[in-house]
Design a protein around this motif. Structure first.
Motif, PDB file in Angstrom:
ATOM      1  N   ARG A 291       0.836  -1.216   0.000  1.00  0.00           N
ATOM      2  CA  ARG A 291       0.000   0.000   0.000  1.00  0.00           C
ATOM      3  C   ARG A 291       0.868   1.263   0.000  1.00  0.00           C
ATOM      4  N   LEU A 292       1.938   1.242   0.794  1.00  0.00           N
ATOM      5  CA  LEU A 292       2.795   2.430   0.868  1.00  0.00           C
ATOM      6  C   LEU A 292       3.555   2.637  -0.445  1.00  0.00           C
ATOM      7  N   LEU A 296       3.548   6.027  -2.376  1.00  0.00           N
ATOM      8  CA  LEU A 296       4.741   6.865  -2.291  1.00  0.00           C
ATOM      9  C   LEU A 296       5.834   6.519  -3.321  1.00  0.00           C
ATOM     10  N   GLY A 297       5.643   5.438  -4.029  1.00  0.00           N
ATOM     11  CA  GLY A 297       6.688   4.983  -4.962  1.00  0.00           C
ATOM     12  C   GLY A 297       7.560   3.932  -4.282  1.00  0.00           C
ATOM     13  N   LYS A 298       8.393   3.244  -5.095  1.00  0.00           N
ATOM     14  CA  LYS A 298       9.133   2.079  -4.607  1.00  0.00           C
ATOM     15  C   LYS A 298      10.085   2.421  -3.445  1.00  0.00           C
ATOM     16  N   ASN A 299      10.792   3.531  -3.573  1.00  0.00           N
ATOM     17  CA  ASN A 299      11.803   3.857  -2.551  1.00  0.00           C
ATOM     18  C   ASN A 299      11.321   4.947  -1.602  1.00  0.00           C
ATOM     19  N   PHE A 300      10.254   4.666  -0.925  1.00  0.00           N
ATOM     20  CA  PHE A 300       9.724   5.743  -0.080  1.00  0.00           C
ATOM     21  C   PHE A 300      10.526   5.963   1.193  1.00  0.00           C
TER      22      PHE A 300
END
Ligand code: C5P
Ligand code: MG
Length: 300
Positions: A291-292, A296-300
């Motif tokens: 979900r994150l 937020l994108g892969k490298n959040f």
């Protein structure tokens, strides 16, 4: 001629009583508000005396009443200040801009009922994504145990009864902890998981207005029965004053009545990422990451 004190007194009485009656929580601040100068002289105080021949002794009853009024006013102010609970005496400076900019600082609020697994999942995220984890409950417990804390007793009572501690205390503790973290990181950008906060609308509004607007709320959704089972299990070893059947019941009530409206408020703004938190911690974490990443994108 009217005694100048009587003019001041009537203005002060208006200034004090109006806010007190409307918002009891702002008593002490209202009492400290500066006294404004009268905008103009009252009609009855200007112009020549229409009865120049009158006996000046006639003003004495008026002076006596004025003095009596002043005395009662001083007594009233003193008693109001004494009555205000300590948290109402915190002089929270009014700020027009938040302390931290969302351009430099990422804040995710982490919410969910007591026992939903917020702390467990935050620990996973800290390990893998280098967030700083700030638990409002942990900060309050630390403050409660801090020697010489002005708020120790108050916090203890609120926590035992599962009630929400007055927001000035919690918001200030969070801001202090964020400042400390950012000072240590020496100019680095901050990434914070603020766990168990905001639990009440006033906390949400105050924090976003004066500390930092949050990106969104990560909400762990778990049925009450499962949360109760987890809390009673945790209570065997946690040593927490509120992990017992009676406090748990009160905490659930507070959650439903006071904290869920906060989740609904952010949801209404499209700012909630919801994770179903009934499964094992590993499974819940897997879903949390997915979900994150989507948000937020892969490298959040
Ligand atoms: O999050 P945690 O379960 O550790 O919180 C314990 C207690 O701390 C809550 O039941 C409440 O009394 C207090 N608290 C609060 N405001 C918050 C977080 C916790 O008053 N934002
Ligand atoms: Mg916790």
């Amino acid at each position: 001629m009217a005694h100048p004190l009587s003019r001041l007194l009537s203005r002060r009485m208006c200034q004090q009583w109006t806010p007190f009656q409307k918002t009891p929580g702002s008593v002490s601040r209202a009492l400290r508000s500066p006294i404004q100068k009268p905008a103009g002289r009252r009609a009855y105080a200007t112009g020549p005396n229409p009865n120049p021949g009158q006996n000046p002794l006639k003003i004495w009853p008026f002076i006596a009443i004025t003095l009596l009024g002043t005395g009662s006013y001083i007594l009233m102010v003193r008693s109001r200040t004494d009555m205000a609970p300590p948290h109402e005496q915190i002089a929270a400076p009014k700020k027009s801009t938040p302390t931290f900019s969302p351009a430099d600082v990422t804040v995710l609020f982490v919410l969910g009922g007591p026992g939903a697994g917020k702390g467990t999942q935050c620990a996973n995220l800290v390990r893998d994504y280098h967030f700083t984890h700030l638990s409002a409950g942990d900060l309050l417990r630390a403050e409660q145990d801090r020697e010489g804390s002005e708020f120790g007793t108050l916090i203890k009572e609120y926590i035992r009864d599962g009630k929400i501690v007055p927001m000035e205390v919690t918001v200030q503790l969070l801001e202090n902890a964020m400042t400390e973290t950012l000072e240590k990181s020496q100019g680095g950008k901050g990434k914070f998981l603020i766990d168990g906060f905001p639990r009440q609308m006033d906390q949400a509004l105050k924090f976003e207005e004066s500390v930092c607007p949050a990106r969104f709320v990560l909400f762990f959704d778990c049925p009450e029965q499962e949360m109760q089972r987890r809390l009673l299990d945790r209570g065997k070893t946690s040593g927490r004053s509120d992990d017992n059947a009676e406090s748990i019941k009160k905490r659930f009530k507070t959650f439903v009545e006071t904290s869920m409206p906060v989740v609904d408020y952010f949801d209404g703004q499209g700012r909630v990422v919801k994770v179903v938190a009934t499964k094992t911690p590993e499974q819940v974490y897997q879903e949390t990451k997915e979900r994150l990443e989507a948000k937020l994108g892969k490298n959040f």
